[in-house]
Design a protein around this motif. Structure first.
Motif, short mmCIF file in Angstrom:
data_model
loop_
_atom_site.label_atom_id
_atom_site.label_comp_id
_atom_site.label_asym_id
_atom_site.label_seq_id
_atom_site.Cartn_x
_atom_site.Cartn_y
_atom_site.Cartn_z
N LEU A 1 38.23 -64.90 -16.94
CA LEU A 1 37.34 -65.56 -17.90
C LEU A 1 36.44 -66.58 -17.21
CD1 LEU A 1 39.74 -66.08 -20.89
CD2 LEU A 1 37.54 -64.90 -20.99
N LYS A 2 37.04 -67.36 -16.32
CA LYS A 2 36.24 -68.36 -15.58
C LYS A 2 35.17 -67.67 -14.74
CE LYS A 2 39.78 -71.94 -15.26
NZ LYS A 2 40.62 -72.73 -14.33
N MET A 3 35.53 -66.53 -14.15
CA MET A 3 34.55 -65.79 -13.35
C MET A 3 33.43 -65.27 -14.25
SD MET A 3 35.09 -62.51 -10.87
CE MET A 3 35.71 -61.53 -12.21
N ILE A 4 33.78 -64.69 -15.39
CA ILE A 4 32.76 -64.18 -16.31
C ILE A 4 31.85 -65.31 -16.76
CG2 ILE A 4 32.40 -63.16 -18.60
CD1 ILE A 4 35.12 -61.65 -18.12
N GLU A 5 32.45 -66.45 -17.08
CA GLU A 5 31.68 -67.61 -17.52
C GLU A 5 30.66 -68.02 -16.45
OE1 GLU A 5 32.55 -72.17 -18.96
OE2 GLU A 5 33.83 -71.27 -17.45
N GLY A 6 31.03 -67.92 -15.18
CA GLY A 6 30.17 -68.35 -14.10
C GLY A 6 29.08 -67.37 -13.71
N LEU A 7 29.15 -66.14 -14.21
CA LEU A 7 28.15 -65.13 -13.87
C LEU A 7 26.87 -65.34 -14.66
CD1 LEU A 7 30.33 -61.88 -13.92
CD2 LEU A 7 29.43 -63.05 -11.91
N ASP A 8 25.74 -64.97 -14.06
CA ASP A 8 24.50 -64.94 -14.82
C ASP A 8 24.69 -63.95 -15.96
OD1 ASP A 8 23.27 -66.70 -13.08
OD2 ASP A 8 22.38 -65.11 -11.86
N ASN A 9 24.33 -64.33 -17.16
CA ASN A 9 24.43 -63.49 -18.36
C ASN A 9 25.86 -63.20 -18.78
OD1 ASN A 9 21.61 -63.31 -18.66
ND2 ASN A 9 21.57 -61.73 -17.09
N GLY A 10 26.85 -63.95 -18.29
CA GLY A 10 28.22 -63.85 -18.79
C GLY A 10 28.76 -62.44 -18.80
N MET A 11 29.21 -61.99 -19.96
CA MET A 11 29.83 -60.67 -20.11
C MET A 11 28.85 -59.57 -19.75
SD MET A 11 32.51 -58.94 -20.85
CE MET A 11 33.52 -60.17 -21.65
N ASP A 12 27.61 -59.71 -20.17
CA ASP A 12 26.61 -58.69 -19.82
C ASP A 12 26.44 -58.61 -18.31
OD1 ASP A 12 26.16 -58.04 -22.50
OD2 ASP A 12 24.51 -59.49 -22.70
N GLY A 13 26.53 -59.75 -17.63
CA GLY A 13 26.45 -59.77 -16.17
C GLY A 13 27.63 -59.06 -15.52
N LEU A 14 28.81 -59.23 -16.10
CA LEU A 14 30.00 -58.55 -15.58
C LEU A 14 29.86 -57.04 -15.74
CD1 LEU A 14 32.99 -58.81 -14.50
CD2 LEU A 14 33.62 -58.50 -16.90
N VAL A 15 29.47 -56.61 -16.92
CA VAL A 15 29.29 -55.18 -17.18
C VAL A 15 28.25 -54.61 -16.22
CG1 VAL A 15 28.51 -53.48 -18.90
CG2 VAL A 15 30.10 -55.29 -19.56
N ALA A 16 27.17 -55.35 -16.00
CA ALA A 16 26.12 -54.90 -15.08
C ALA A 16 26.67 -54.73 -13.66
CB ALA A 16 24.95 -55.89 -15.09
N LYS A 17 27.54 -55.63 -13.22
CA LYS A 17 28.12 -55.51 -11.87
C LYS A 17 28.93 -54.21 -11.75
CE LYS A 17 28.40 -60.17 -10.11
NZ LYS A 17 27.66 -59.81 -8.92
N PHE A 18 29.70 -53.88 -12.76
CA PHE A 18 30.47 -52.64 -12.73
C PHE A 18 29.54 -51.42 -12.80
CE2 PHE A 18 34.03 -55.43 -13.32
CZ PHE A 18 35.05 -54.78 -12.66
N GLU A 19 28.51 -51.51 -13.62
CA GLU A 19 27.55 -50.41 -13.71
C GLU A 19 26.85 -50.18 -12.38
OE1 GLU A 19 25.06 -51.38 -17.06
OE2 GLU A 19 26.54 -50.65 -18.50
N GLN A 20 26.45 -51.27 -11.71
CA GLN A 20 25.77 -51.16 -10.41
C GLN A 20 26.69 -50.58 -9.35
OE1 GLN A 20 24.43 -55.19 -9.85
NE2 GLN A 20 22.88 -55.02 -11.45
#
Length: 144
Positions: A29-48
């Motif tokens: 959760l802390k990692m997701i919070e720190g990403l640009d765009n939060g959850m959308d940023g996490l999903v984008a990292k996995f998509e990439q």
């Protein structure tokens, strides 16, 4: 019950109160919070990282597709290294734990297929982390 309480209850039911899985979920959760765009940023990292089908399965309703530790390492890279240190684990061990926790965590954060807004996530992550790790998140209002 707020989505925050609901998520905390679901994670504690799955991993047990104070369990290592909750601590990993808290760091995720802390990692997701720190990403640009939060959850959308996490999903984008996995998509990439070529894991679009998996990431989308976590957000949408239905079965959550699993990921491997190697896939988590590929998707999260430097962020994973940083949080492995915070969890006092090797990167490989952290990747394995994140692979176990991430599908359920993202699924629970997106119950209707919609990620919480970044501001809402940032506002509530501290409270959720405190619930998962049983640390006081600070005053909760009068009489506390």
């Amino acid at each position: 019950m707020s989505w925050l309480d609901d998520l905390s209850t679901k994670l504690q039911a799955k991993y047990g109160a104070g369990a290592e899985g909750n601590k990993v979920a808290a760091q995720a959760l802390k990692m997701i919070e720190g990403l640009d765009n939060g959850m959308d940023g996490l999903v984008a990292k996995f998509e990439q990282a070529g894991l679009k089908e998996q990431a989308q399965s976590w957000v949408s309703k239905g079965k959550n597709l699993p990921v491997t530790a190697a896939q988590v390492k590929a998707a999260l890279g430097p962020e994973l290294e940083k949080y492995a240190q915070k969890m006092d684990m090797t990167v490989d061990a952290a990747a394995a734990k994140m692979a176990e926790v991430m599908p359920d965590l993202v699924d629970k954060l997106t119950p209707n297929g919609i990620a919480p807004k970044v501001a809402e996530l940032k506002q509530n992550v501290g409270q959720l982390v405190a619930k998962l790790t049983h640390k006081d998140a600070g005053p909760k209002g009068p009489g506390t």
